[in-house]
Design a protein around this motif. Structure first.
Motif, PDB file in Angstrom:
ATOM      1  N   UNK A   1       0.818  -1.214   0.000  1.00  0.00           N
ATOM      2  CA  UNK A   1       0.000   0.000   0.000  1.00  0.00           C
ATOM      3  C   UNK A   1       0.853   1.265   0.000  1.00  0.00           C
ATOM      4  N   UNK A   2       2.128   1.138   0.289  1.00  0.00           N
ATOM      5  CA  UNK A   2       2.970   2.298   0.597  1.00  0.00           C
ATOM      6  C   UNK A   2       3.087   3.307  -0.538  1.00  0.00           C
ATOM      7  N   UNK A   3       2.884   2.864  -1.786  1.00  0.00           N
ATOM      8  CA  UNK A   3       2.995   3.799  -2.907  1.00  0.00           C
ATOM      9  C   UNK A   3       1.851   4.801  -2.921  1.00  0.00           C
ATOM     10  N   UNK A   4       0.701   4.425  -2.329  1.00  0.00           N
ATOM     11  CA  UNK A   4      -0.476   5.297  -2.373  1.00  0.00           C
ATOM     12  C   UNK A   4      -0.241   6.615  -1.635  1.00  0.00           C
ATOM     13  N   UNK A   5       0.206   6.584  -0.357  1.00  0.00           N
ATOM     14  CA  UNK A   5       0.438   7.854   0.333  1.00  0.00           C
ATOM     15  C   UNK A   5       1.702   8.595  -0.123  1.00  0.00           C
ATOM     16  N   UNK A   6       2.363   8.080  -1.131  1.00  0.00           N
ATOM     17  CA  UNK A   6       3.453   8.816  -1.768  1.00  0.00           C
ATOM     18  C   UNK A   6       2.953   9.431  -3.074  1.00  0.00           C
ATOM     19  N   UNK A   7       2.388   8.607  -3.948  1.00  0.00           N
ATOM     20  CA  UNK A   7       1.982   9.078  -5.276  1.00  0.00           C
ATOM     21  C   UNK A   7       0.778  10.014  -5.229  1.00  0.00           C
ATOM     22  N   UNK A   8      -0.230   9.658  -4.450  1.00  0.00           N
ATOM     23  CA  UNK A   8      -1.456  10.475  -4.429  1.00  0.00           C
ATOM     24  C   UNK A   8      -1.217  11.885  -3.892  1.00  0.00           C
ATOM     25  N   UNK A   9      -0.509  12.063  -2.760  1.00  0.00           N
ATOM     26  CA  UNK A   9      -0.226  13.428  -2.319  1.00  0.00           C
ATOM     27  C   UNK A   9       0.622  14.223  -3.304  1.00  0.00           C
TER      28      UNK A   9
END
Length: 244
Positions: A220-228
């Protein structure tokens, strides 16, 4: 007053570390076992994170801009509001600040980490996840949460009162903005809104010898990097197109 890059990087490092200590500290106080604030509720986290951004802003806003968030740094750079040559140094010190802040937080709450057997609650004091285990929902929530954060912060920092030198009220306003975003957008994901704080603290979770560790949920870790990051780019671009 113009500050050297070294001084501004120091401000970003300390600002990010303080934000993580105070913000994730409020989560730890609520979610870990047998703290004096155990199960005190989401409002404590919202207030904690609002002040976690406000205090560094009051301390360092006039030095480095108190970006303390790669989504802010990259968003401003894409819109020509921040020099690209300083983006990587800013992001690196933000990431290191988040790591150091989380290590300090862990040291302060070590007995309570040992007492907490719910590994999801343990992870929640480090990094974010989606409550329904949906990467799509997590991405949407983090994108729009960060969009509102950066669009709102740009509006506050470009308001007439801020421009006339009343910056302290602006920094307080940004803290209140974070507080309401955590209260309103916080349910689905946390939220992260900040790639450095989420990734830095998740790295700490990965390598610390926690008694009740569980998964660091790297899938899941890519989500709070890419989305912000994407939310920050879009917010800064729209604000510049309409208001600057």
């Amino acid at each position: 007053m113009d500050y050297s890059l070294t001084t501004r990087l120091a401000a970003e490092f300390f600002g990010t570390a303080i934000m993580v200590i105070l913000g994730n500290g409020s989560v730890a106080t609520v979610d870990l076992e047998r703290t004096k604030g155990s199960n005190s509720g989401w409002i404590v986290i919202a207030v904690g994170y609002g002040f976690a951004v406000m205090i560094p802003a009051l301390m360092f806003g006039s030095i480095s801009g108190n970006q303390i968030n790669p989504a802010v740094t990259v968003g401003l750079a894409f819109s020509g509001l921040f020099p690209w040559k300083e983006v990587l140094p800013y992001i690196l010190v933000q990431l290191v600040g988040a790591i150091i802040g989380q290590l300090i937080l862990f040291a302060c709450f070590k007995p309570h980490y040992d007492l907490t057997t719910d590994t999801n609650r343990v992870l929640g004091t480090f990094a974010t996840t989606d409550a329904t285990k949906s990467k799509v929902n997590g991405f949407i929530n983090e994108f729009f949460g960060t969009f509102v954060l950066i669009f709102g912060a740009l509006g506050i920092s470009n308001a007439p009162t801020f421009a006339k030198g009343n910056q302290m009220s602006g920094f307080i306003g940004i803290g209140l903005l974070v507080m309401v975003i955590v209260a309103s957008f916080g349910g689905p994901t946390g939220p992260a809104l900040n790639p450095a704080s989420d990734l830095g603290a998740r790295l700490v979770h990965q390598f610390l010898p926690l008694k009740h560790k569980g998964s660091s949920q790297w899938e899941y870790s890519w989500v709070p990097v890419a989305a912000p990051l994407l939310g920050g780019i879009c917010a800064a671009a729209l604000f510049k197109a309409v208001f600057l």
